[in-house]
Design an enzyme around this catalytic site. Structure first.
Site, PDB file in Angstrom:
ATOM      1  N   THR A  12       0.828  -1.218   0.000  1.00 24.53           N
ATOM      2  CA  THR A  12       0.000   0.000   0.000  1.00 24.53           C
ATOM      3  C   THR A  12       0.866   1.273   0.000  1.00 24.53           C
ATOM      4  O   THR A  12       0.674   2.162  -0.836  1.00 24.53           O
ATOM      5  CB  THR A  12      -0.918  -0.009   1.248  1.00 24.53           C
ATOM      6  OG1 THR A  12      -1.647  -1.226   1.230  1.00 24.53           O
ATOM      7  CG2 THR A  12      -1.877   1.162   1.249  1.00 24.53           C
ATOM      8  N   ILE A  13       1.780   1.365   0.925  1.00 23.51           N
ATOM      9  CA  ILE A  13       2.588   2.581   1.044  1.00 23.51           C
ATOM     10  C   ILE A  13       3.741   2.554   0.028  1.00 23.51           C
ATOM     11  O   ILE A  13       3.989   3.540  -0.681  1.00 23.51           O
ATOM     12  CB  ILE A  13       3.142   2.734   2.486  1.00 23.51           C
ATOM     13  CG1 ILE A  13       1.994   2.818   3.502  1.00 23.51           C
ATOM     14  CG2 ILE A  13       4.071   3.949   2.593  1.00 23.51           C
ATOM     15  CD1 ILE A  13       1.058   4.003   3.358  1.00 23.51           C
ATOM     16  N   GLY A 111       4.539   1.957  11.370  1.00 20.88           N
ATOM     17  CA  GLY A 111       4.381   0.658  12.032  1.00 20.88           C
ATOM     18  C   GLY A 111       5.551   0.325  12.937  1.00 20.88           C
ATOM     19  O   GLY A 111       5.470  -0.579  13.777  1.00 20.88           O
ATOM     20  N   SER A 140       2.937   7.595  11.560  1.00 23.67           N
ATOM     21  CA  SER A 140       1.786   6.943  10.919  1.00 23.67           C
ATOM     22  C   SER A 140       0.862   7.963  10.241  1.00 23.67           C
ATOM     23  O   SER A 140       0.988   9.174  10.434  1.00 23.67           O
ATOM     24  CB  SER A 140       0.993   6.169  11.970  1.00 23.67           C
ATOM     25  OG  SER A 140       0.265   7.080  12.776  1.00 23.67           O
ATOM     26  N   CYS A 141      -0.092   7.457   9.496  1.00 25.97           N
ATOM     27  CA  CYS A 141      -1.049   8.320   8.787  1.00 25.97           C
ATOM     28  C   CYS A 141      -1.814   9.217   9.754  1.00 25.97           C
ATOM     29  O   CYS A 141      -1.942  10.426   9.544  1.00 25.97           O
ATOM     30  CB  CYS A 141      -2.015   7.451   7.991  1.00 25.97           C
ATOM     31  SG  CYS A 141      -2.668   6.054   8.931  1.00 25.97           S
ATOM     32  N   ASN A 142      -2.301   8.639  10.859  1.00 22.66           N
ATOM     33  CA  ASN A 142      -3.062   9.437  11.829  1.00 22.66           C
ATOM     34  C   ASN A 142      -2.175  10.483  12.490  1.00 22.66           C
ATOM     35  O   ASN A 142      -2.574  11.633  12.665  1.00 22.66           O
ATOM     36  CB  ASN A 142      -3.650   8.518  12.911  1.00 22.66           C
ATOM     37  CG  ASN A 142      -4.954   7.897  12.470  1.00 22.66           C
ATOM     38  OD1 ASN A 142      -5.853   8.592  12.015  1.00 22.66           O
ATOM     39  ND2 ASN A 142      -5.059   6.580  12.601  1.00 22.66           N
ATOM     40  N   ARG A 169     -10.301   3.664  10.322  1.00 26.61           N
ATOM     41  CA  ARG A 169     -10.748   2.631   9.386  1.00 26.61           C
ATOM     42  C   ARG A 169     -10.150   1.292   9.858  1.00 26.61           C
ATOM     43  O   ARG A 169      -9.019   1.243  10.308  1.00 26.61           O
ATOM     44  CB  ARG A 169     -10.314   2.982   7.953  1.00 26.61           C
ATOM     45  CG  ARG A 169      -8.791   2.983   7.697  1.00 26.61           C
ATOM     46  CD  ARG A 169      -8.276   1.606   7.313  1.00 26.61           C
ATOM     47  NE  ARG A 169      -6.846   1.556   7.090  1.00 26.61           N
ATOM     48  CZ  ARG A 169      -5.954   1.196   8.001  1.00 26.61           C
ATOM     49  NH1 ARG A 169      -6.321   0.936   9.245  1.00 26.61           N
ATOM     50  NH2 ARG A 169      -4.678   1.098   7.676  1.00 26.61           N
ATOM     51  N   HIS A 195      -1.400   7.316  19.449  1.00 27.08           N
ATOM     52  CA  HIS A 195      -1.256   8.508  18.598  1.00 27.08           C
ATOM     53  C   HIS A 195      -0.772   9.731  19.368  1.00 27.08           C
ATOM     54  O   HIS A 195       0.006  10.518  18.850  1.00 27.08           O
ATOM     55  CB  HIS A 195      -2.590   8.787  17.888  1.00 27.08           C
ATOM     56  CG  HIS A 195      -3.125   7.564  17.195  1.00 27.08           C
ATOM     57  ND1 HIS A 195      -4.036   6.717  17.793  1.00 27.08           N
ATOM     58  CD2 HIS A 195      -2.833   7.036  15.991  1.00 27.08           C
ATOM     59  CE1 HIS A 195      -4.306   5.706  16.967  1.00 27.08           C
ATOM     60  NE2 HIS A 195      -3.590   5.879  15.867  1.00 27.08           N
ATOM     61  N   GLY A 196      -1.251   9.882  20.631  1.00 33.08           N
ATOM     62  CA  GLY A 196      -0.822  11.031  21.436  1.00 33.08           C
ATOM     63  C   GLY A 196       0.690  10.991  21.690  1.00 33.08           C
ATOM     64  O   GLY A 196       1.420  11.916  21.313  1.00 33.08           O
ATOM     65  N   HIS A 221      -9.747   7.645   7.873  1.00 33.89           N
ATOM     66  CA  HIS A 221      -9.950   7.856   9.314  1.00 33.89           C
ATOM     67  C   HIS A 221     -10.709   9.180   9.490  1.00 33.89           C
ATOM     68  O   HIS A 221     -10.586  10.084   8.651  1.00 33.89           O
ATOM     69  CB  HIS A 221      -8.624   8.007  10.056  1.00 33.89           C
ATOM     70  CG  HIS A 221      -7.657   6.882   9.875  1.00 33.89           C
ATOM     71  ND1 HIS A 221      -7.904   5.603  10.305  1.00 33.89           N
ATOM     72  CD2 HIS A 221      -6.401   6.858   9.350  1.00 33.89           C
ATOM     73  CE1 HIS A 221      -6.847   4.840  10.046  1.00 33.89           C
ATOM     74  NE2 HIS A 221      -5.922   5.578   9.460  1.00 33.89           N
TER      75      HIS A 221
HETATM   76  P1  NAD Z   1       1.275  -3.755   3.072  1.00 34.02           P
HETATM   77  O1  NAD Z   1       1.004  -5.060   3.733  1.00 34.02           O
HETATM   78  O2  NAD Z   1       0.255  -3.167   2.172  1.00 34.02           O
HETATM   79  O3  NAD Z   1       2.639  -3.843   2.250  1.00 34.02           O
HETATM   80  C1  NAD Z   1       3.801  -4.391   2.800  1.00 34.02           C
HETATM   81  C2  NAD Z   1       4.636  -4.969   1.664  1.00 34.02           C
HETATM   82  O4  NAD Z   1       5.847  -5.498   2.202  1.00 34.02           O
HETATM   83  C3  NAD Z   1       3.952  -6.104   0.924  1.00 34.02           C
HETATM   84  O5  NAD Z   1       4.187  -5.930  -0.463  1.00 34.02           O
HETATM   85  C4  NAD Z   1       4.658  -7.358   1.457  1.00 34.02           C
HETATM   86  O6  NAD Z   1       4.683  -8.387   0.478  1.00 34.02           O
HETATM   87  C5  NAD Z   1       6.040  -6.817   1.676  1.00 34.02           C
HETATM   88  N1  NAD Z   1       6.821  -7.575   2.668  1.00 34.02           N
HETATM   89  C6  NAD Z   1       6.368  -8.339   3.679  1.00 34.02           C
HETATM   90  N2  NAD Z   1       7.409  -8.824   4.381  1.00 34.02           N
HETATM   91  C7  NAD Z   1       8.531  -8.379   3.795  1.00 34.02           C
HETATM   92  C8  NAD Z   1       9.917  -8.550   4.028  1.00 34.02           C
HETATM   93  N3  NAD Z   1      10.345  -9.286   5.054  1.00 34.02           N
HETATM   94  N4  NAD Z   1      10.793  -7.950   3.210  1.00 34.02           N
HETATM   95  C9  NAD Z   1      10.373  -7.179   2.167  1.00 34.02           C
HETATM   96  N5  NAD Z   1       9.076  -6.979   1.891  1.00 34.02           N
HETATM   97  C10 NAD Z   1       8.166  -7.571   2.685  1.00 34.02           C
HETATM   98  O7  NAD Z   1       1.650  -2.754   4.253  1.00 34.02           O
HETATM   99  P2  NAD Z   1       1.471  -1.170   4.259  1.00 34.02           P
HETATM  100  O8  NAD Z   1       0.075  -0.856   4.640  1.00 34.02           O
HETATM  101  O9  NAD Z   1       2.037  -0.590   3.033  1.00 34.02           O
HETATM  102  O10 NAD Z   1       2.365  -0.791   5.523  1.00 34.02           O
HETATM  103  C11 NAD Z   1       3.759  -0.604   5.435  1.00 34.02           C
HETATM  104  C12 NAD Z   1       4.202   0.275   6.564  1.00 34.02           C
HETATM  105  O11 NAD Z   1       3.546   1.549   6.432  1.00 34.02           O
HETATM  106  C13 NAD Z   1       3.863  -0.227   7.972  1.00 34.02           C
HETATM  107  O12 NAD Z   1       4.855   0.229   8.862  1.00 34.02           O
HETATM  108  C14 NAD Z   1       2.549   0.487   8.260  1.00 34.02           C
HETATM  109  O13 NAD Z   1       2.295   0.601   9.652  1.00 34.02           O
HETATM  110  C15 NAD Z   1       2.821   1.820   7.627  1.00 34.02           C
HETATM  111  N6  NAD Z   1       1.645   2.602   7.265  1.00 34.02           N
HETATM  112  C16 NAD Z   1       0.543   2.008   6.718  1.00 34.02           C
HETATM  113  C17 NAD Z   1      -0.557   2.779   6.418  1.00 34.02           C
HETATM  114  C18 NAD Z   1      -1.808   2.170   5.854  1.00 34.02           C
HETATM  115  O14 NAD Z   1      -2.871   2.674   6.148  1.00 34.02           O
HETATM  116  N7  NAD Z   1      -1.739   1.155   5.040  1.00 34.02           N
HETATM  117  C19 NAD Z   1      -0.535   4.152   6.633  1.00 34.02           C
HETATM  118  C20 NAD Z   1       0.636   4.755   7.129  1.00 34.02           C
HETATM  119  C21 NAD Z   1       1.718   3.963   7.465  1.00 34.02           C
END
Ligand code: NAD
Length: 339
Positions: A12-13, A111, A140-142, A169, A195-196, A221
């Site tokens: 996602t990110i 994360g 994080s996003c929030n 969400r 978050h705080g 959110h």
């Molecule tokens: P995600 O699950 O969508 O993507 C993670 C990716 O990493 C996947 O493509 C997965 O295959 C890959 N992966 C898994 N294990 C791995 C490894 N050992 N080595 C390399 N790649 C690996 O996760 P995301 O939502 O993109 O979250 C990534 C980070 O961003 C986390 O720290 C999360 O907390 C943070 N984050 C997420 C969001 C959200 O809402 N999705 C928002 C802000 C921050």
């Protein structure tokens, strides 16, 4: 020469940050890393991003799927100036050792804990402190959404205290592991939500307490904020202040934007890639001064608001631009975040 950026974790990110980096004229994506073949891996290749396997053990899977990879993460690290780690939380310590072994700077996401890097980043609040650093975490996003408004209010009026309820969400739209669900879940049940304290990793002097509830939605959110300011001010002044910030979008229910669903529709209609909304969506008609305290609602698009912050963090850590406001402008312009 453009700065060379590796993206470890293309979910996602990671995939959004890869596109945002590719849109800048002072940096380029030298490779993205996947653990296994998937439609995302194929699309990364179609976009022209060199694809790498996370480890040697994954190479066989890619070979079988006929998706060609350029090598492994370790090989990619030798080519990169900086790596964006967008793997799921909790792999931080392990990957930190690897990045340090290859002498490459690294940026993690929300994360991971603050302690992993000892530095948490937000473009407007602490760009200067990121200059030249080797390790950082984009919160994080929030937390990014909270820091954007609290930093603006604190700079202009001083924040005496902030009390925030976050309706989170429960899962991202593409996530089938976590849902579907049919409940509202106080998370955590006892104060405070993370978050705080996370806001305090960037703005240590703000008195903030947050409560969070997971809700049966995937879109965005929603934050309900109650803030006591040190100086008196009027609702119009707050609207004016937010209107000057580069990553706050003011909307109004009078324009029929009354929900996160309509805020997402706005992003789609604006032609944003993947329907992303990089800015905080603040309802200007929710901004109220009541008994001397400020109240308002904002919506945060969890999949995308941290994306421009990652780009600015790269610029600061590699010292491609020493002034935060210039980097923010450059990032926003390259992404098309101009209206
Ligand atoms: P995600 O699950 O969508 O993507 C993670 C990716 O990493 C996947 O493509 C997965 O295959 C890959 N992966 C898994 N294990 C791995 C490894 N050992 N080595 C390399 N790649 C690996 O996760 P995301 O939502 O993109 O979250 C990534 C980070 O961003 C986390 O720290 C999360 O907390 C943070 N984050 C997420 C969001 C959200 O809402 N999705 C928002 C802000 C921050």
């Amino acid at each position: 020469m453009k700065a060379k950026v590796a993206i470890n974790g293309y979910g996602t990110i990671g995939k959004r940050v890869a596109d945002a980096v590719a849109a800048q004229d002072d940096m380029e994506v030298v490779g993205v890393v996947k653990t296994r073949p998937s439609f995302e891996a194929s699309i990364a290749k179609e976009k022209g991003f060199p694809l790498y396997a996370a480890a040697k053990e994954n190479l066989e899977d890619f070979k079988k799927s006929k998706i060609e990879v350029s090598g492994t993460l370790e090989e990619l690290l030798d080519e990169a100036d900086i790596v964006i780690d967008a793997t799921p939380g909790d792999t931080g310590e392990e990957y930190k050792k690897l990045y340090q072994k290859h002498d490459v700077k690294a940026i993690w996401q929300g994360g991971e804990d603050h302690e992993l890097t000892e530095f948490s980043f937000n473009s407007e609040a602490n760009y200067d402190d990121a200059l030249g650093r080797n390790l950082a975490r984009v919160v994080s996003c929030n937390t990014t959404g909270l820091v954007r408004v609290l930093y603006a209010l604190d700079t202009a009026y001083g924040v005496r205290k902030a009390r925030v309820t976050l309706m989170r969400r429960a899962a991202d739209p593409n996530d089938i592991k976590t849902g579907p669900i049919n409940a509202l879940v106080p998370d955590p049940i006892k104060l405070p939500s993370h978050h705080g304290p996370d806001v305090n990793s960037i703005l240590p002097d703000i008195d903030i307490t947050t409560m969070a509830v997971k809700t049966s939605t995937t879109l965005m959110h929603l934050h309900a904020l109650n803030i006591e300011l040190k100086k008196n001010c009027a609702e119009d002044e707050i609207i004016k202040l937010f209107g000057t910030r580069p990553r706050i979008r003011l909307v109004s229910s009078r324009d029929r934007i009354r929900s996160t669903a309509e805020a997402m529709e706005l992003a789609k209609d604006m032609g944003r890639p993947r329907g992303d909304m990089w800015e905080n969506v603040v309802w200007k008609d929710s901004i109220s001064i009541n008994k001397g305290e400020l109240y308002f609602f904002q919506a945060i698009h969890q999949e995308s608001d941290v994306v421009p912050e990652n780009v600015d963090a790269i610029r600061a850590m590699l010292e491609l631009e020493t002034q935060g406001n210039k980097s923010i402008k450059k990032t926003n312009y390259a992404l098309g975040m101009t209206s």
